[in-house]
Design a protein around this motif. Structure first.
Motif, PDB file in Angstrom:
ATOM      1  N   PRO A 156       6.470 -14.061  -8.209  1.00 20.04           N
ATOM      2  CA  PRO A 156       7.075 -14.065  -6.909  1.00 20.04           C
ATOM      3  C   PRO A 156       6.299 -13.231  -5.997  1.00 20.04           C
ATOM      4  O   PRO A 156       6.197 -12.024  -6.184  1.00 20.04           O
ATOM      5  CB  PRO A 156       8.657 -13.777  -7.342  1.00 20.04           C
ATOM      6  N   ARG A 157       6.193 -13.978  -4.718  1.00 20.51           N
ATOM      7  CA  ARG A 157       5.471 -13.307  -3.694  1.00 20.51           C
ATOM      8  C   ARG A 157       6.641 -12.135  -2.953  1.00 20.51           C
ATOM      9  O   ARG A 157       7.466 -12.594  -2.598  1.00 20.51           O
ATOM     10  CB  ARG A 157       4.933 -14.000  -2.857  1.00 20.51           C
ATOM     11  N   SER A 158       6.056 -10.956  -3.020  1.00 23.24           N
ATOM     12  CA  SER A 158       7.384  -9.848  -2.616  1.00 23.24           C
ATOM     13  C   SER A 158       6.881  -9.747  -1.047  1.00 23.24           C
ATOM     14  O   SER A 158       6.062  -9.778  -0.492  1.00 23.24           O
ATOM     15  CB  SER A 158       7.042  -8.606  -3.085  1.00 23.24           C
ATOM     16  N   THR A 159       8.130  -9.311  -0.303  1.00 24.80           N
ATOM     17  CA  THR A 159       7.947  -9.218   1.166  1.00 24.80           C
ATOM     18  C   THR A 159       7.941  -7.999   1.388  1.00 24.80           C
ATOM     19  O   THR A 159       8.473  -7.141   0.711  1.00 24.80           O
ATOM     20  CB  THR A 159       9.406  -9.859   1.797  1.00 24.80           C
ATOM     21  N   SER A 160       7.102  -7.496   2.291  1.00 22.86           N
ATOM     22  CA  SER A 160       6.592  -6.071   2.745  1.00 22.86           C
ATOM     23  C   SER A 160       7.790  -5.668   3.593  1.00 22.86           C
ATOM     24  O   SER A 160       8.368  -6.314   4.206  1.00 22.86           O
ATOM     25  CB  SER A 160       5.360  -6.425   3.721  1.00 22.86           C
ATOM     26  N   SER A 161       8.203  -4.444   3.290  1.00 28.40           N
ATOM     27  CA  SER A 161       9.303  -3.822   3.830  1.00 28.40           C
ATOM     28  C   SER A 161       8.859  -3.545   5.336  1.00 28.40           C
ATOM     29  O   SER A 161       9.940  -3.303   6.252  1.00 28.40           O
ATOM     30  CB  SER A 161       9.527  -2.444   3.042  1.00 28.40           C
ATOM     31  N   VAL A 162       7.660  -3.521   5.824  1.00 24.51           N
ATOM     32  CA  VAL A 162       7.197  -3.422   7.205  1.00 24.51           C
ATOM     33  C   VAL A 162       7.463  -4.753   7.969  1.00 24.51           C
ATOM     34  O   VAL A 162       7.819  -4.818   9.107  1.00 24.51           O
ATOM     35  CB  VAL A 162       5.802  -3.262   7.346  1.00 24.51           C
ATOM     36  N   SER A 163       7.492  -5.827   7.269  1.00 23.08           N
ATOM     37  CA  SER A 163       7.522  -7.104   8.067  1.00 23.08           C
ATOM     38  C   SER A 163       8.944  -7.555   8.537  1.00 23.08           C
ATOM     39  O   SER A 163       9.877  -6.836   8.108  1.00 23.08           O
ATOM     40  CB  SER A 163       7.266  -8.335   6.971  1.00 23.08           C
ATOM     41  N   ALA A 164       8.754  -8.347   9.419  1.00 26.83           N
ATOM     42  CA  ALA A 164      10.184  -8.666  10.155  1.00 26.83           C
ATOM     43  C   ALA A 164      10.900  -9.572   9.234  1.00 26.83           C
ATOM     44  O   ALA A 164      12.525  -9.538   9.730  1.00 26.83           O
ATOM     45  CB  ALA A 164       9.768  -9.569  11.616  1.00 26.83           C
ATOM     46  N   LYS A 165      10.430 -10.164   8.445  1.00 26.44           N
ATOM     47  CA  LYS A 165      11.302 -10.835   7.324  1.00 26.44           C
ATOM     48  C   LYS A 165      12.123  -9.974   6.589  1.00 26.44           C
ATOM     49  O   LYS A 165      13.104 -10.141   6.358  1.00 26.44           O
ATOM     50  CB  LYS A 165      10.211 -11.591   6.429  1.00 26.44           C
ATOM     51  N   ALA A 166      11.708  -8.554   6.500  1.00 27.08           N
ATOM     52  CA  ALA A 166      12.618  -7.623   5.605  1.00 27.08           C
ATOM     53  C   ALA A 166      13.602  -6.986   6.444  1.00 27.08           C
ATOM     54  O   ALA A 166      14.439  -6.334   6.000  1.00 27.08           O
ATOM     55  CB  ALA A 166      11.679  -6.956   4.962  1.00 27.08           C
ATOM     56  N   ASN A 167      13.415  -7.200   7.835  1.00 30.12           N
ATOM     57  CA  ASN A 167      13.931  -6.325   8.930  1.00 30.12           C
ATOM     58  C   ASN A 167      14.972  -7.254   9.635  1.00 30.12           C
ATOM     59  O   ASN A 167      16.061  -7.308   9.719  1.00 30.12           O
ATOM     60  CB  ASN A 167      13.272  -5.427   9.615  1.00 30.12           C
ATOM     61  N   LEU A 168      14.350  -7.804  10.522  1.00 39.43           N
ATOM     62  CA  LEU A 168      15.092  -8.714  11.522  1.00 39.43           C
ATOM     63  C   LEU A 168      15.692  -9.915  10.799  1.00 39.43           C
ATOM     64  O   LEU A 168      16.835 -10.501  10.985  1.00 39.43           O
ATOM     65  CB  LEU A 168      14.273  -9.443  12.790  1.00 39.43           C
TER      66      LEU A 168
END
Length: 501
Positions: free
Chosen positions: A133-145
């Motif tokens: 599985p492709r992990s989502t970066s903690s910096v990206s908006a997907k992991a925040n917004l």
């Protein structure tokens, strides 16, 4: 002595007591087949419970239907003509045990349930091994917004300009916001939560149209422009007037600081340049014919991007005191609608994004360093008003804010559409984050019930303030996260730090 010499001459060689070994050359039909019946009998597979070894429970409905069809020989229907069409071919195949082989008959052999279960387990184990599985970066908006779609704080904004091309809010490097309400400008320090009334313009000067904070080290200096053409600079610490450039009567558009130089767009198409060290205008850039809405300096201060009401975008080179050109044309980009939203990339020099409003509704991304190669821009179509753009400082993502949407068939004569005819899309009244250079939409969040007219990015490069005049609210959203930060997803903690009491 050789053996043949011991045989009497009268005895024929055929009657020799020693048998001769005759090596037979196989015919072309006696080829070797590793999948034949005889060789399948020689293969022995030790029986073991793969389910217990792998620890994977397998249900009957997960079993995959298997086939024994050869991967190199196409499966033919029963009506196909088989290879053994002559009696001689049948005899040869029968003698070598190939009569029932699939190479000749093209038929699938029976598969036992245990063999099907075994192959299903093997296939599942290999699939899980390679399906990482492709992990989502903690910096990206997907992991925040994307994870927390709610605003962090909200402020009331009665009296905010309803002009969709107004720049009614700005956020300084010292974490202080400035908001224009008609003829008044207020400032709030988000660290101390102190609110200050900075200034009030006269009624004859018209309402405040644009405001912008100067960059460090004098981030407490704020410039403002009115609809009557007044341009003034105020000090938020001493609450005093620093400069007054009110000699020009052309209404103000957008404005932006580059160290001590302030660039101001005008309704007549000019771009006025002012310097705090001089009392008069130092230069003006001519190239537009309509109202200049978007004005933005590049992070290094070398280029100035401007967009007007006709959709034309120019890039002005401060070093050459002239516009960058493509051949004999001074036009860098062309939108089909007014351009207000402009943003320069902080991590790639020369990369700029521009956004158009109705009837354009598209985002175009250029690299000014490749103008000579006539590199086509990246285009993101939204069919929605693009009111502001912001590049992330921590990842290759671009945020856009939007207003109302329309359909492809609508024209200038039927816009704005009525409430019943207004379509609703993922971009309508939303904040949308796009990846670069794929331009894929990462996340869209509808933060207001009405159009977002303007937004500004914080000094940390992670948070965004959005302004909705129709809703009369100002909201802050956390869009990105700084690399290595241990920011917790705690809205209450952020609210306690930033809320106004």
């Amino acid at each position: 002595m050789r053996l043949l010499d011991q045989v009497p001459p009268s005895t024929p060689r055929q009657a020799c007591a020693v048998p001769l070994t005759v090596k037979r050359t196989p015919s072309r039909t006696t080829f070797s087949n590793t999948l034949s019946t005889r060789k399948r009998r020689r293969v022995s597979i030790p029986s073991f419970d793969l389910e217990a070894e792998l620890g994977i429970p397998v249900s009957t409905e997960l079993a995959v239907e298997e086939t024994d069809a050869d991967r190199f020989v196409a499966f033919r229907s029963p009506s196909s003509i088989p290879l053994h069409t002559t009696p001689r071919t049948n005899r040869i195949a029968k003698s070598f045990g190939l009569l029932d082989d699939r190479v000749l008959t093209y038929a699938e052999g029976p598969t036992s349930p245990s063999e099907t279960k075994l192959r299903s387990l093997l296939r599942r184990s290999v699939t899980e091994l390679f399906n990482i599985p492709r992990s989502t970066s903690s910096v990206s908006a997907k992991a925040n917004l994307g994870a927390r779609k709610q605003f962090v704080m909200a402020l009331d904004g009665p009296g905010i300009s309803r002009d969709p091309f107004a720049f009614s809010m700005t956020w300084s490097r010292a974490n202080c916001i400035g908001v224009a309400f008609r003829s008044d400008v207020y400032c709030q320090n988000l660290e101390t939560r102190e609110i200050v009334h900075l200034c009030r313009v006269l009624a004859d000067d018209g309402p405040v149209h644009s405001i912008d904070w100067r960059d460090q080290p004098q981030s407490h200096i704020l410039g403002l422009g009115t609809t009557s053409g007044k341009v003034r600079v105020w000090d938020a610490l001493s609450l005093s007037l620093v400069a007054d450039w009110s000699g020009d009567g052309s209404p103000v558009g957008g404005m932006h600081w580059n160290e001590s130089v302030l660039a101001v767009g005008r309704k007549d198409g000019r771009v006025s340049l002012y310097d705090l060290r001089t009392p008069e205008e130092i230069r003006e850039a001519k190239g537009h014919k309509r109202h200049v809405h978007g004005v933005k300096w590049s992070p290094d201060g070398k280029y100035l991007a401007t967009g007007d009401h006709s959709g034309n975008v120019h890039i002005w080179d401060q070093r050459a005191a002239n516009y960058l050109t493509i051949g004999d044309k001074k036009l860098l980009a062309k939108h089909n609608g007014p351009v207000k939203a402009i943003s320069w990339s902080p991590w790639q020099g020369g990369l700029v994004a521009t956004g158009g409003t109705f009837p354009d509704g598209a985002i175009q991304i250029f690299d000014v360093n490749k103008i000579s190669t006539v590199s086509p821009p990246l285009v993101i179509g939204t069919y929605t008003n693009v009111t502001s753009l912001h590049w992330s400082s921590h990842c290759k993502e671009l945020l856009s804010t939007h207003g109302s949407s329309w359909t492809k068939s609508q024209t200038l004569y039927d816009y704005p559409p009525s409430a019943k005819e207004t379509p609703t899309t993922p971009f309508t009244n939303s904040m949308t984050v796009h990846s670069y250079p794929s331009c894929e939409r990462i996340v869209s969040v509808v933060g207001h019930s009405a159009a977002i007219a303007h937004s500004c990015i914080g000094p940390d490069g992670c948070s965004i303030f959005t302004v909705s005049p129709a809703e009369e609210t100002i909201k802050m959203f956390r869009v990105w996260a700084a690399p290595g930060s241990q920011a917790k997803d705690d809205e209450q903690g952020l609210a306690r730090k930033n809320a106004i009491r």
